[in-house]
Design a protein around this motif. Structure first.
Motif, PDB file in Angstrom:
ATOM      1  N   PHE A  11     -23.168  26.020  -5.226  1.00 45.92           N
ATOM      2  CA  PHE A  11     -23.143  25.749  -3.793  1.00 45.92           C
ATOM      3  C   PHE A  11     -22.491  26.940  -3.095  1.00 45.92           C
ATOM      4  O   PHE A  11     -21.378  27.326  -3.442  1.00 45.92           O
ATOM      5  CB  PHE A  11     -22.341  24.477  -3.498  1.00 45.92           C
ATOM      6  CG  PHE A  11     -22.969  23.219  -4.015  1.00 45.92           C
ATOM      7  CD1 PHE A  11     -23.676  22.373  -3.173  1.00 45.92           C
ATOM      8  CD2 PHE A  11     -22.857  22.864  -5.358  1.00 45.92           C
ATOM      9  CE1 PHE A  11     -24.247  21.204  -3.647  1.00 45.92           C
ATOM     10  CE2 PHE A  11     -23.432  21.705  -5.844  1.00 45.92           C
ATOM     11  CZ  PHE A  11     -24.129  20.870  -4.987  1.00 45.92           C
ATOM     12  N   ALA A  12     -23.177  27.522  -2.098  1.00 44.09           N
ATOM     13  CA  ALA A  12     -22.658  28.703  -1.414  1.00 44.09           C
ATOM     14  C   ALA A  12     -22.986  28.625   0.069  1.00 44.09           C
ATOM     15  O   ALA A  12     -23.893  27.887   0.496  1.00 44.09           O
ATOM     16  CB  ALA A  12     -23.255  29.977  -2.025  1.00 44.09           C
ATOM     17  N   ASP A  13     -22.246  29.387   0.861  1.00 45.97           N
ATOM     18  CA  ASP A  13     -22.474  29.422   2.303  1.00 45.97           C
ATOM     19  C   ASP A  13     -23.913  29.849   2.599  1.00 45.97           C
ATOM     20  O   ASP A  13     -24.406  30.843   2.046  1.00 45.97           O
ATOM     21  CB  ASP A  13     -21.490  30.397   2.954  1.00 45.97           C
ATOM     22  CG  ASP A  13     -21.606  30.413   4.457  1.00 45.97           C
ATOM     23  OD1 ASP A  13     -21.046  29.526   5.110  1.00 45.97           O
ATOM     24  OD2 ASP A  13     -22.292  31.329   4.984  1.00 45.97           O
ATOM     25  N   ALA A  14     -24.595  29.102   3.464  1.00 51.81           N
ATOM     26  CA  ALA A  14     -26.023  29.334   3.705  1.00 51.81           C
ATOM     27  C   ALA A  14     -26.303  30.744   4.217  1.00 51.81           C
ATOM     28  O   ALA A  14     -27.280  31.387   3.789  1.00 51.81           O
ATOM     29  CB  ALA A  14     -26.548  28.291   4.691  1.00 51.81           C
ATOM     30  N   ASP A  15     -25.485  31.243   5.134  1.00 49.51           N
ATOM     31  CA  ASP A  15     -25.713  32.595   5.657  1.00 49.51           C
ATOM     32  C   ASP A  15     -25.556  33.645   4.565  1.00 49.51           C
ATOM     33  O   ASP A  15     -26.327  34.608   4.491  1.00 49.51           O
ATOM     34  CB  ASP A  15     -24.743  32.882   6.804  1.00 49.51           C
ATOM     35  CG  ASP A  15     -25.028  32.037   8.037  1.00 49.51           C
ATOM     36  OD1 ASP A  15     -26.167  31.551   8.159  1.00 49.51           O
ATOM     37  OD2 ASP A  15     -24.111  31.863   8.853  1.00 49.51           O
ATOM     38  N   GLU A  16     -24.545  33.476   3.702  1.00 53.54           N
ATOM     39  CA  GLU A  16     -24.307  34.442   2.628  1.00 53.54           C
ATOM     40  C   GLU A  16     -25.428  34.391   1.587  1.00 53.54           C
ATOM     41  O   GLU A  16     -25.821  35.426   1.036  1.00 53.54           O
ATOM     42  CB  GLU A  16     -22.958  34.169   1.965  1.00 53.54           C
ATOM     43  CG  GLU A  16     -21.772  34.371   2.884  1.00 53.54           C
ATOM     44  CD  GLU A  16     -21.678  35.805   3.386  1.00 53.54           C
ATOM     45  OE1 GLU A  16     -21.849  36.725   2.561  1.00 53.54           O
ATOM     46  OE2 GLU A  16     -21.431  35.997   4.587  1.00 53.54           O
ATOM     47  N   VAL A  17     -25.952  33.194   1.308  1.00 52.66           N
ATOM     48  CA  VAL A  17     -27.070  33.071   0.377  1.00 52.66           C
ATOM     49  C   VAL A  17     -28.276  33.844   0.900  1.00 52.66           C
ATOM     50  O   VAL A  17     -28.943  34.584   0.158  1.00 52.66           O
ATOM     51  CB  VAL A  17     -27.440  31.590   0.149  1.00 52.66           C
ATOM     52  CG1 VAL A  17     -28.765  31.476  -0.604  1.00 52.66           C
ATOM     53  CG2 VAL A  17     -26.347  30.883  -0.632  1.00 52.66           C
ATOM     54  N   GLY A  18     -28.567  33.681   2.190  1.00 59.67           N
ATOM     55  CA  GLY A  18     -29.711  34.370   2.778  1.00 59.67           C
ATOM     56  C   GLY A  18     -29.587  35.878   2.698  1.00 59.67           C
ATOM     57  O   GLY A  18     -30.546  36.579   2.344  1.00 59.67           O
ATOM     58  N   ARG A  19     -28.394  36.388   3.012  1.00 57.96           N
ATOM     59  CA  ARG A  19     -28.187  37.836   2.977  1.00 57.96           C
ATOM     60  C   ARG A  19     -28.294  38.382   1.550  1.00 57.96           C
ATOM     61  O   ARG A  19     -28.916  39.421   1.314  1.00 57.96           O
ATOM     62  CB  ARG A  19     -26.823  38.181   3.575  1.00 57.96           C
ATOM     63  CG  ARG A  19     -26.829  38.296   5.085  1.00 57.96           C
ATOM     64  CD  ARG A  19     -25.544  38.917   5.584  1.00 57.96           C
ATOM     65  NE  ARG A  19     -24.455  37.951   5.579  1.00 57.96           N
ATOM     66  CZ  ARG A  19     -24.142  37.189   6.617  1.00 57.96           C
ATOM     67  NH1 ARG A  19     -24.850  37.258   7.732  1.00 57.96           N
ATOM     68  NH2 ARG A  19     -23.139  36.341   6.553  1.00 57.96           N
ATOM     69  N   ALA A  20     -27.654  37.684   0.597  1.00 57.18           N
ATOM     70  CA  ALA A  20     -27.662  38.165  -0.779  1.00 57.18           C
ATOM     71  C   ALA A  20     -29.067  38.121  -1.376  1.00 57.18           C
ATOM     72  O   ALA A  20     -29.498  39.061  -2.056  1.00 57.18           O
ATOM     73  CB  ALA A  20     -26.698  37.341  -1.628  1.00 57.18           C
ATOM     74  N   PHE A  21     -29.798  37.050  -1.126  1.00 53.01           N
ATOM     75  CA  PHE A  21     -31.139  36.923  -1.699  1.00 53.01           C
ATOM     76  C   PHE A  21     -32.079  37.966  -1.112  1.00 53.01           C
ATOM     77  O   PHE A  21     -32.909  38.551  -1.828  1.00 53.01           O
ATOM     78  CB  PHE A  21     -31.696  35.526  -1.453  1.00 53.01           C
ATOM     79  CG  PHE A  21     -33.003  35.271  -2.153  1.00 53.01           C
ATOM     80  CD1 PHE A  21     -33.029  34.962  -3.503  1.00 53.01           C
ATOM     81  CD2 PHE A  21     -34.206  35.340  -1.469  1.00 53.01           C
ATOM     82  CE1 PHE A  21     -34.233  34.740  -4.163  1.00 53.01           C
ATOM     83  CE2 PHE A  21     -35.407  35.123  -2.122  1.00 53.01           C
ATOM     84  CZ  PHE A  21     -35.423  34.815  -3.470  1.00 53.01           C
ATOM     85  N   ALA A  22     -31.947  38.243   0.185  1.00 52.62           N
ATOM     86  CA  ALA A  22     -32.819  39.230   0.830  1.00 52.62           C
ATOM     87  C   ALA A  22     -32.658  40.612   0.212  1.00 52.62           C
ATOM     88  O   ALA A  22     -33.630  41.368   0.088  1.00 52.62           O
ATOM     89  CB  ALA A  22     -32.533  39.278   2.328  1.00 52.62           C
ATOM     90  N   SER A  23     -31.438  40.962  -0.187  1.00 56.26           N
ATOM     91  CA  SER A  23     -31.187  42.292  -0.735  1.00 56.26           C
ATOM     92  C   SER A  23     -31.407  42.375  -2.236  1.00 56.26           C
ATOM     93  O   SER A  23     -31.670  43.460  -2.775  1.00 56.26           O
ATOM     94  CB  SER A  23     -29.753  42.729  -0.407  1.00 56.26           C
ATOM     95  OG  SER A  23     -28.808  41.876  -1.027  1.00 56.26           O
ATOM     96  N   GLN A  24     -31.353  41.239  -2.959  1.00 56.20           N
ATOM     97  CA  GLN A  24     -31.421  41.279  -4.417  1.00 56.20           C
ATOM     98  C   GLN A  24     -32.683  40.652  -5.006  1.00 56.20           C
ATOM     99  O   GLN A  24     -32.910  40.753  -6.213  1.00 56.20           O
ATOM    100  CB  GLN A  24     -30.189  40.563  -5.010  1.00 56.20           C
ATOM    101  CG  GLN A  24     -28.863  41.221  -4.679  1.00 56.20           C
ATOM    102  CD  GLN A  24     -27.683  40.499  -5.320  1.00 56.20           C
ATOM    103  OE1 GLN A  24     -27.689  39.278  -5.469  1.00 56.20           O
ATOM    104  NE2 GLN A  24     -26.671  41.259  -5.703  1.00 56.20           N
ATOM    105  N   GLU A  25     -33.505  40.053  -4.198  1.00 61.37           N
ATOM    106  CA  GLU A  25     -34.664  39.303  -4.683  1.00 61.37           C
ATOM    107  C   GLU A  25     -35.558  40.079  -5.645  1.00 61.37           C
ATOM    108  O   GLU A  25     -36.030  39.514  -6.655  1.00 61.37           O
ATOM    109  CB  GLU A  25     -35.472  38.799  -3.489  1.00 61.37           C
ATOM    110  CG  GLU A  25     -36.578  37.819  -3.858  1.00 61.37           C
ATOM    111  CD  GLU A  25     -37.883  38.535  -4.186  1.00 61.37           C
ATOM    112  OE1 GLU A  25     -38.698  37.953  -4.925  1.00 61.37           O
ATOM    113  OE2 GLU A  25     -38.075  39.675  -3.716  1.00 61.37           O
TER     114      GLU A  25
END
Length: 265
Positions: free
Chosen positions: A49-63
């Motif tokens: 479980f992680a902060d929604a904004d942080e999940v979006g940023r991390a996934f966008a850069s690491q996908e």
């Protein structure tokens, strides 16, 4: 010397479920190190479980470099109201015979598990009872009210505390030993005051790199326990505590300088 958190986790045997609460997430760290370490524990399911904004940023850069999310582990974005963040850090290791709970300051990143100076408290069901686990279950129920697809995720969380498949959860103690707030309920300061009711508070120590811009939280602590001197531990160059805040705090507050060195206590 600091304990190796990944090594400590990998030494646990016969785990079936792992829950992690974190503010931000490093997907590459999770796949390359954490998921591999859990193979030694009996291949438990992993839900983060992680902060929604942080999940979006991390996934966008690491996908482009990811292959296991949604297959080897699940990440659950937790959305908060505007201006608020999902910020708890905890790790639940749940098995049929025993469970371990770690509550601390590190995020699910390489820095949070390895590089930074972090503090963790560990609870073991076999040696310390289940009061903290019952409190954590209550916090998880609050968390589930804030996530999408709650029914699917709810089943995974419920399985971690299933008394029919877990000896340690068959007769849980009353919740105690752990405080939490996820967008509802009393403030953490109010919860602390309730636990300490009737006790004399003779000293307060604050260890944190982050402060609000006027020092409101520090002032609230001082007002709640007006007789206790307060020490603030500050790492030079890595703290949001400004000289303006310090000037407004008064003589009850003392600054203590701390430094961080790799591989040293």
């Amino acid at each position: 010397m600091r304990d190796d958190l990944i090594e400590s986790i990998s030494q646990q045997s016969e785990l079936t479920n792992v829950l992690i609460l974190t503010f931000n997430i490093d997907f590459v760290f999770v796949e390359r190190l954490l998921v591999r370490a859990l193979r030694k524990c009996g291949y438990p399911t992993l839900t983060i479980f992680a902060d929604a904004d942080e999940v979006g940023r991390a996934f966008a850069s690491q996908e482009p470099w990811l292959s296991g999310v949604g297959r080897r582990y699940r990440v659950v974005p937790v959305a908060m109201k505007p201006g608020f963040r999902f910020h708890p850090k905890a790790i639940l290791l749940s098995g049929a015979k025993h469970a371990h709970l770690l509550v601390g300051s590190g995020n699910a990143t390489y820095g949070g598990f390895y590089q930074n100076q972090e503090v963790w408290t560990r609870f073991d069901s076999e040696s310390e009872g289940t009061a903290a686990f019952a409190a954590f279950e209550r916090i998880m129920q609050s968390c589930l009210r804030r996530v999408a697809l709650a029914n699917t995720v709810h089943r995974e969380v419920l399985e971690c505390f299933d008394a029919s498949t877990r000896v340690w959860a068959s007769a849980m103690d009353s919740p105690a030993g752990l405080l939490g707030k996820l967008g509802e309920g009393e403030s953490l300061i109010a919860q602390m005051a309730e636990v300490l009711a009737g006790s004399e508070v003779t000293r307060i120590q604050v260890c944190s790199p982050y402060f609000d811009h006027r020092g409101d939280a520090l002032i609230a602590i001082a007002n709640r326990w007006p007789q206790a001197p307060i020490e603030i531990f500050v790492q030079g160059g890595y703290s949001q505590l400004t000289q303006t805040i310090v000037a407004n705090l008064g003589s009850r507050f003392r600054l203590r300088s701390v430094a961080s060195y790799p591989n040293e206590e």
